[in-house]
Scaffold this motif. Structure first.
Motif: not given
Length: 557
Positions: A201-225
């Motif tokens: 997901f980390a690579v996919l989010a940066q290549n396809e979803l327009g997210l930066g690496y720090s944004e990916v980490l923030t998103l994962l921290d916000d998820l309950p699972e």
């Protein structure tokens, strides 16, 4: 000229296109002819071409005059015609256009290649002088040579058009579609991504979803699972939506058929919302007969393993399957499930009817407290459980107060019930109470005595380890000890006693106290709710049914 033509309204474009074409062709021929004449040896010095400065403004050569209203346009057009017939002094010309000499050379060569002996040149062209004059006037007006003097008092109204020309006026209206398409607002759409082998997901989010690496980490921290996105498997899928710039707007992923999460981007932050899909409740009736193990007989009817476990625990409160069930006993089970996309989820038993050789039992779930009651409102949950353990274990020695010793022949009462079980099996309290004693005895080994709230007492002998201390408060179903083989014992087992009014009783046959059950208005409400389910049980119609079809007659009226 083309740039000017494009800036005009569409109707003017079509009307002026022939004139603009003629002016463009004539202008190109005039430039080539003038260029040829000026490069002859006898060309006067004041008429030679000079390089234009880099800051020259676009336009065409015009006479050195102040810009005047339309009345002076014809005079300047006349002088422009004269410029094609004779040389104009350099001092009377104003640089208005940068001429690309390479374009002139290319046009000259092209004319030379296509000119035939019969093709007229510019000098012997049959074009009428009047038409040439008008073309230059039109070119003068549309090229910007003529501007309205700001100091003039003439006012010009805002120009517009209110006519609906329709599509019959023009053969080509493709430009209308282009303009309409350009005005359509951007509407994001949901897309689905199927996870491929080795994809993260980390690579996919940066290549396809327009997210930066720090944004990916923030998103994962916000998820309950977070494991939903970090431990996915090939073939899993999720839906996503991007904005006009290709950045993530929303992400939706289901953990299973019912539960999932929705992630939405708001002000560079992520808002996570849990998704819980509501299924359609569907009732299904299962029917079967006992043949060997009750659990296997129930599973043979099509009941899920979860429903079989729930049914077995339910009936164990009243029925000893080892002693009371017989081959051929009949049972019906009404089960309700939530149907989502054809999948049955969260199955729950609504009602059970058991017709056996040694016992008949019918119970219905009460929606108010989620407990089971008989049609008369008696609770199926006793205040005193029949067995002090979970599961089934062999009864190795019955309660027998007149038992004789096998060697001496003297009466040696057995005041309890023995169950053969492995050392370390959990022993649970059959009812609420308080621990009265925890001790060791040469014959009984380690043992526990519990005094219960209703005045009964229970004793547990030959334990390997007590899990409570004297004076502790225990509740029904709580683990209080582990079985063992201590004291005078011929093998691992649990000796269980029930004492009523200081006298031992047979724990397997005594009428144990039960809850008071329902009464009054609560009983009336339960019986009204139970009637359609009882009718469904009596019908014997297996398969998917609707409990609403079995409403009581008085309710239907």
């Amino acid at each position: 000229m083309l740039r000017i033509l494009h800036s005009l309204p569409r109707t003017h474009k079509l009307l002026l296109l022939p004139v603009a074409t003629m002016v463009t062709v004539l202008g190109a021929q005039k430039l080539i002819t003038t260029y040829q004449d000026l490069n002859q040896p006898h060309t006067p010095l004041e008429s030679v071409l000079v390089p234009l400065p880099s800051d020259s403004a676009p336009g065409i050569p015009s006479l050195n005059q102040e810009r005047t209203p339309v009345a002076d346009a014809i005079n300047r057009a006349t002088r422009a015609i004269d410029a094609t017939r004779e040389h104009i002094p350099l001092s009377d010309l104003t640089v208005k256009e940068i001429v690309d000499l390479d374009v002139i050379s290319s046009a000259e060569a092209s004319l030379a290649d296509h000119r035939s002996p019969s093709t007229p040149t510019l000098h012997n062209s049959p074009i009428d002088n009047g038409a040439l004059h008008m073309a230059i006037v039109v070119g003068t007006l549309t090229s910007g040579m003529l501007d309205i003097d700001p100091s003039s008092s003439v006012e010009i109204a805002d120009a517009t058009s209110y006519e609906d020309y329709g599509i019959d006026l023009f053969d080509d209206v493709s430009f209308l579609e282009l303009e309409l398409a350009a005005e359509e607002p951007f509407v994001p759409e949901w897309k689905t991504h199927i996870v491929e082998s080795g994809e993260t997901f980390a690579v996919l989010a940066q290549n396809e979803l327009g997210l930066g690496y720090s944004e990916v980490l923030t998103l994962l921290d916000d998820l309950p699972e977070p494991r939903m996105l970090t431990n996915w498997r090939a073939g899993h899928s999720f839906d996503y939506m991007l904005d006009e710039s290709g950045r993530l707007l929303s992400l939706r992923m289901m953990k299973n058929t019912r539960d999932g999460v929705l992630v939405e981007s708001e002000d560079n932050q992520f808002a996570v919302t849990a998704i819980e899909r509501q299924g359609e409740p569907v009732q299904r009736l299962y029917a079967g007969s006992v043949s060997g193990s009750f659990a296997r007989s129930a599973q043979a009817t099509g009941l899920s393993s979860g429903s079989v476990t729930e049914l077995t625990k339910l009936l164990e409160k009243k029925l000893d399957f080892r002693r009371d069930s017989r081959r051929g006993d009949q049972f019906q089970v009404l089960v309700e499930s939530d149907m989502i996309e054809g999948e049955a989820l969260d199955s729950r038993v609504l009602a059970v009817k058991y017709n056996g050789e040694r016992m008949d039992l019918t119970v219905v779930r009460n929606a108010t407290d989620d407990h089971f009651y008989t049609p008369d409102g008696n609770s199926l949950d006793p205040s005193f459980a029949r067995y002090p353990f979970e599961g089934s274990y062999r009864l190795s020695s019955n309660f027998n107060p007149q038992r004789k010793h096998p060697v001496t022949g003297r009466i040696s009462p057995h005041n309890g019930t023995d169950f053969a079980m492995p050392i370390g099996t959990s022993v649970i309290a059959p009812a609420n109470g308080r621990v009265e004693r925890v001790a060791n005895h040469p014959a009984a080994g380690r043992y526990i005595v519990v005094r219960h709230d209703n005045g009964y007492r229970t004793r547990y002998l030959h334990l390997s380890q007590p899990l409570v201390s004297q004076g502790d408060r225990v509740t029904m179903g709580e683990r209080i000890a582990l079985s063992g083989n201590t004291g005078r014992s011929t093998g691992p087992h649990l000796h269980y006693e029930v004492i009523v009014n200081n006298s031992p009783v047979n724990a397997m046959s005594i009428d144990l106290p039960e809850d008071m059950g329902l009464n009054g208005d609560t009983l009336v409400a339960f019986q009204r709710q139970a009637e359609p389910m009882l009718a469904a049980l009596e019908s014997g119609q297996t398969g998917t049914i609707s409990v609403a079809n079995y409403q009581p007659e008085q309710d239907a009226e």
